[in-house]
Motif scaffolding. Structure first.
Motif, PDB file in Angstrom:
ATOM      1  N   ALA A 228       0.837  -1.207   0.000  1.00 18.56           N
ATOM      2  CA  ALA A 228       0.000   0.000   0.000  1.00 18.56           C
ATOM      3  C   ALA A 228       0.868   1.253   0.000  1.00 18.56           C
ATOM      4  CB  ALA A 228      -0.920  -0.009   1.218  1.00 18.56           C
ATOM      5  N   PHE A 229       1.934   1.237   0.801  1.00 21.86           N
ATOM      6  CA  PHE A 229       2.799   2.413   0.898  1.00 21.86           C
ATOM      7  C   PHE A 229       3.536   2.669  -0.414  1.00 21.86           C
ATOM      8  CE2 PHE A 229       6.891   4.423   1.830  1.00 21.86           C
ATOM      9  CZ  PHE A 229       6.461   5.581   2.465  1.00 21.86           C
ATOM     10  N   GLU A 230       4.049   1.623  -1.031  1.00 21.93           N
ATOM     11  CA  GLU A 230       4.792   1.774  -2.277  1.00 21.93           C
ATOM     12  C   GLU A 230       3.896   2.362  -3.376  1.00 21.93           C
ATOM     13  OE1 GLU A 230       7.960   1.474  -2.841  1.00 21.93           O
ATOM     14  OE2 GLU A 230       8.412   0.778  -0.813  1.00 21.93           O
ATOM     15  N   LEU A 231       2.673   1.870  -3.481  1.00 18.72           N
ATOM     16  CA  LEU A 231       1.760   2.392  -4.494  1.00 18.72           C
ATOM     17  C   LEU A 231       1.385   3.839  -4.185  1.00 18.72           C
ATOM     18  CD1 LEU A 231      -0.594  -0.667  -5.136  1.00 18.72           C
ATOM     19  CD2 LEU A 231       1.202   0.224  -6.626  1.00 18.72           C
ATOM     20  N   TRP A 232       1.158   4.134  -2.903  1.00 13.37           N
ATOM     21  CA  TRP A 232       0.833   5.514  -2.514  1.00 13.37           C
ATOM     22  C   TRP A 232       2.010   6.439  -2.821  1.00 13.37           C
ATOM     23  CZ3 TRP A 232       3.285   8.671   1.046  1.00 13.37           C
ATOM     24  CH2 TRP A 232       2.639   9.877   1.334  1.00 13.37           C
ATOM     25  N   LEU A 233       3.236   5.979  -2.525  1.00 11.02           N
ATOM     26  CA  LEU A 233       4.425   6.788  -2.741  1.00 11.02           C
ATOM     27  C   LEU A 233       4.628   7.091  -4.226  1.00 11.02           C
ATOM     28  CD1 LEU A 233       6.752   7.967  -0.985  1.00 11.02           C
ATOM     29  CD2 LEU A 233       8.082   5.942  -1.578  1.00 11.02           C
ATOM     30  N   GLU A 234       4.241   6.153  -5.076  1.00 10.32           N
ATOM     31  CA  GLU A 234       4.401   6.316  -6.515  1.00 10.32           C
ATOM     32  C   GLU A 234       3.217   7.019  -7.169  1.00 10.32           C
ATOM     33  OE1 GLU A 234       4.959   2.343  -7.837  1.00 10.32           O
ATOM     34  OE2 GLU A 234       6.895   2.088  -6.811  1.00 10.32           O
ATOM     35  N   GLY A 235       2.253   7.444  -6.338  1.00 10.61           N
ATOM     36  CA  GLY A 235       1.080   8.114  -6.882  1.00 10.61           C
ATOM     37  C   GLY A 235       0.125   7.172  -7.589  1.00 10.61           C
ATOM     38  N   GLN A 236       0.188   5.891  -7.249  1.00  7.33           N
ATOM     39  CA  GLN A 236      -0.656   4.891  -7.886  1.00  7.33           C
ATOM     40  C   GLN A 236      -1.560   4.209  -6.865  1.00  7.33           C
ATOM     41  OE1 GLN A 236       1.998   2.218  -9.918  1.00  7.33           O
ATOM     42  NE2 GLN A 236       2.865   3.825 -11.206  1.00  7.33           N
TER      43      GLN A 236
END
Length: 210
Positions: A110-118
């Motif tokens: 969840a964090f990785e996708l949020w960080l990438e704007g996805q």
């Protein structure tokens, strides 16, 4: 002895997966009753926080300070709520791994996708927030704040409620979640994405109704 009224819809164990569902009884009109009081036995009536010798709780919902030090406070509930919220908005299991190499927990994914704007890729496509004031991406950000490594960085449940109701002008940016396998990273302002937990900077919230 505790005696419960008859619950015609049984427990959420029959309908949902991966939650502590056997502790939630379901009434006919979808009114839920939480029936587990195991953690309450850890406290004496004059205590504001506790340190336990035996880890209690369900794997995947226990915050790092409790796993490592046996420290229990109101921020335990915040962490657990964040995990449940991530599951609700994604429809994903807490016990599975995700990402390109399938090595990320639901928190890290969840964090990785949020960080990438996805962040929308994390959201269950069957959900629609077009008619709701509580937006799904906002729920994702709030959930990530709840599962921070350091309990000091987690909001209180009162703050969580305010954020979900759009009663706060701005929601701060989450850091890398607890139990992350990745190393520290830097925000654009130079602050660390992850901080090691220290018993000296743990914060215990006063025991009061929320």
């Amino acid at each position: 002895m505790l005696v419960y009224q008859f619950m015609p819809n049984r427990s959420l164990d029959f309908y949902l997966f991966d939650l502590i569902r056997r502790h939630v009884l379901d009434w006919r009109k979808r009114v839920h009753i939480i029936e587990d009081f195991g953690m309450a036995k850890l406290f004496r009536k004059d205590e504001l926080e506790a340190k336990t010798k035996r880890i209690m709780g369900t794997y995947g919902y226990i915050p790092p300070e409790y796993v490592r030090k046996g420290l229990y406070s109101m921020k335990y509930d915040v962490y657990s709520f964040g995990v449940v919220l991530l599951q609700i908005i994604s429809g994903k299991r807490n016990t599975s791994y995700y990402g390109t190499y399938e090595n990320l927990s639901i928190l890290e994914y969840a964090f990785e996708l949020w960080l990438e704007g996805q962040g929308m890729e994390f959201i269950d496509p069957s959900l629609d927030d077009s008619t709701s004031s509580c937006k799904l991406l906002q729920c994702l950000q709030v959930a990530l704040l709840c599962v921070q490594e350091n309990p000091v960085d987690r909001p209180s449940m009162l703050e969580v409620s305010s954020m979900l109701k759009n009663e706060m002008e701005a929601i701060r940016l989450p850091k890398r979640p607890a139990f992350s396998i990745k190393k520290n990273e830097k925000h654009e302002d130079g602050s660390s994405q992850q901080e090691k937990f220290s018993i000296n900077d743990a914060s215990f919230t006063q025991m009061a109704p929320r």
